[in-house]
Design an enzyme around this catalytic site. Structure first.
Site, PDB file in Angstrom:
ATOM      1  N   GLU A 160       0.748  -1.320   0.058  1.00 17.90           N
ATOM      2  CA  GLU A 160       0.117  -0.047  -0.094  1.00 17.90           C
ATOM      3  C   GLU A 160       0.841   1.253   0.100  1.00 17.90           C
ATOM      4  O   GLU A 160       0.717   2.504  -0.653  1.00 17.90           O
ATOM      5  CB  GLU A 160      -1.089   0.050   1.303  1.00 17.90           C
ATOM      6  CG  GLU A 160      -2.076  -0.928   1.024  1.00 17.90           C
ATOM      7  CD  GLU A 160      -3.141  -0.895  -0.123  1.00 17.90           C
ATOM      8  OE1 GLU A 160      -2.877   0.365  -0.678  1.00 17.90           O
ATOM      9  OE2 GLU A 160      -3.563  -1.866  -0.661  1.00 17.90           O
ATOM     10  N   TYR A 181      -6.236   6.778   3.905  1.00 16.16           N
ATOM     11  CA  TYR A 181      -6.436   5.802   3.088  1.00 16.16           C
ATOM     12  C   TYR A 181      -5.721   4.357   3.666  1.00 16.16           C
ATOM     13  O   TYR A 181      -6.403   3.331   3.403  1.00 16.16           O
ATOM     14  CB  TYR A 181      -5.897   6.181   1.610  1.00 16.16           C
ATOM     15  CG  TYR A 181      -5.628   5.027   0.831  1.00 16.16           C
ATOM     16  CD1 TYR A 181      -6.690   4.361  -0.048  1.00 16.16           C
ATOM     17  CD2 TYR A 181      -4.411   4.265   0.772  1.00 16.16           C
ATOM     18  CE1 TYR A 181      -6.656   3.438  -0.532  1.00 16.16           C
ATOM     19  CE2 TYR A 181      -4.141   3.330  -0.015  1.00 16.16           C
ATOM     20  CZ  TYR A 181      -5.276   2.707  -0.613  1.00 16.16           C
ATOM     21  OH  TYR A 181      -5.134   1.629  -1.363  1.00 16.16           O
ATOM     22  N   ASP A 212      -9.351   6.663  -2.332  1.00 20.36           N
ATOM     23  CA  ASP A 212      -8.054   6.963  -3.013  1.00 20.36           C
ATOM     24  C   ASP A 212      -8.653   7.402  -4.315  1.00 20.36           C
ATOM     25  O   ASP A 212      -9.638   7.877  -4.685  1.00 20.36           O
ATOM     26  CB  ASP A 212      -7.308   5.646  -3.495  1.00 20.36           C
ATOM     27  CG  ASP A 212      -7.902   4.733  -4.508  1.00 20.36           C
ATOM     28  OD1 ASP A 212      -9.316   4.902  -4.367  1.00 20.36           O
ATOM     29  OD2 ASP A 212      -7.153   4.318  -5.274  1.00 20.36           O
TER      30      ASP A 212
END
Length: 367
Positions: free
Chosen positions: A43, A126, A144
């Site tokens: 991520e 996020y 996102d």
DNA sequence: AACACGTGGCC
DNA sequence: TGGCCAAGTGT
């Protein structure tokens, strides 16, 4: 209220997205694990970065540093070398800091709660939502760039989504959509939809699993949403750099640990002033940065490069060492190294092209 | 709120 | 070629 503007049903969108995800999702490396460490690393790497770019970095990173303990024990220079070329290097520095916090303060166990995750450096709203939902199955929403686009279209949001009130509404919608059954899959399905179908340019609505719920499509506005503000023009600078040789070794310096390209190595140099020539700028920058006098020779190459918020034309000059001891004046460290040892150090992309030239490799393209 | 913070690919 | 983009965060 007309039938055309009726609010789409969350349950319908959820069901259609999850079915599409089950049949059409791509097989990506980080989708083969629920190891929170691997999910976290992926991520962070994927922030503002394309999947095809990330894949080789992800494999290399996980292979070399397979656990949060291994990352915590690693030197920052090792981490930056693994990150070399990926950009946004504060991601690597924060990843390293966070790993050490997890090992020290959480006994090596990842926090599972969104609020706790968000306390770690480099983990914002996020990424906290991504790790909580994907690795731990928590019903946490995530927003996102893909989700902004998908939800702006499904709900036909015409306002600039970067405005805080609009951002807040999109997060609210994402939260209403996240199911308690498969939150990670639902979140990823929205991002996957944005990447494969609901693309920024010419979305492929014919193949879209939620086309019947999409309010933008009903008004043929799918190509106009989301309405993002125009990017500002980037300032431009002329950079003068010295490739300084002393016997068989070349001088490099390490940038200060924070800020632009923090912790990476480079060839000494800096901005040319309007009142000086390129060669004068090379001599001055080398003197100011590492405290030595050099004779500036011929120009090795010109490198055009675009950073996130400015552009440069970099002029690299071969130089011969004259006098003085190299010391870190405008940097964190200095070092004389042979050309063949240069690949041991992490260099930013613009310097990498100079390095390739010195190694006599074929650079991507010569000016 | 606005800006710092990378890179490479695409048209 | 220049602008825009790609799974954002920190200040």
């Amino acid at each position: 209220m007309s039938k055309n503007s009726k609010t789409p049903k969350a349950e319908t969108i959820r069901g259609n997205l999850l079915h599409w995800w089950d049949t059409g999702r791509r097989d990506l490396p980080w989708r083969r694990t629920k190891d929170p460490y691997a999910v976290w690393v992926s991520e962070i790497m994927l922030q503002q970065t394309r999947i095809d770019t990330v894949i080789p970095y992800y494999h290399r990173f996980l292979n070399r540093l397979p656990t949060v303990e291994a990352l915590a024990k690693a030197k920052i220079d090792t981490v930056l070398k693994l990150w070399e070329g990926l950009g946004y290097y504060s991601r690597a520095r924060n990843l390293h800091k966070a790993a050490r916090l997890i090992v020290r303060q959480y006994a090596g166990r990842f926090p599972r709660d969104v609020k706790e995750l968000q306390k770690l450096p480099g983990i914002g709203r996020y990424t906290a939502g991504a790790v909580a939902s994907i690795a731990f199955g928590r019903p946490a929403p995530l927003v996102d760039g893909n989700v902004i686009r998908v939800l702006s279209r499904i709900y036909c949001i015409r306002e600039d989504p970067t405005r805080s009130a609009v951002t807040k509404r999109i997060w609210q919608l994402a939260e209403e959509l996240v199911c308690h059954k498969r939150p990670g899959d639902l979140n990823q399905s929205m991002m996957e939809l944005g990447a494969l179908i609901c693309k920024p340019l010419s979305p492929d609505c014919r193949r879209c699993p939620v086309r019947t719920s999409c309010l933008a499509r009903k008004q043929n506005l799918q190509n106009d949403l989301p309405r993002l503000p125009k990017a500002k023009k980037l300032p431009h600078y002329t950079i003068a750099v010295g490739i300084v040789f002393k016997n068989e070794k070349v001088l490099i310096d390490k940038r200060k640990p924070e800020g632009l390209l923090g912790g990476l190595w480079e060839f000494p140099g800096g901005k040319k002033k309007k009142t000086e020539t390129l060669k004068e700028a090379v001599a001055r920058e080398v003197r100011e940065e590492v405290g030595i006098e050099v004779a500036v020779g011929r120009r090795l190459m010109i490198v055009r490069h675009t950073y996130s918020h400015f552009k440069i034309v970099l002029h690299a000059y071969l130089c011969e060492y004259q006098s003085g001891a190299a010391v870190p004046l405008g940097c964190d460290a200095v070092k004389w190294v042979s050309v063949r040892q240069l690949p041991r150090y992490a260099f930013p992309a613009a310097n990498q092209r100079i390095l390739n030239q010195l190694l006599n490799n074929t650079p991507p393209q010569s000016p």
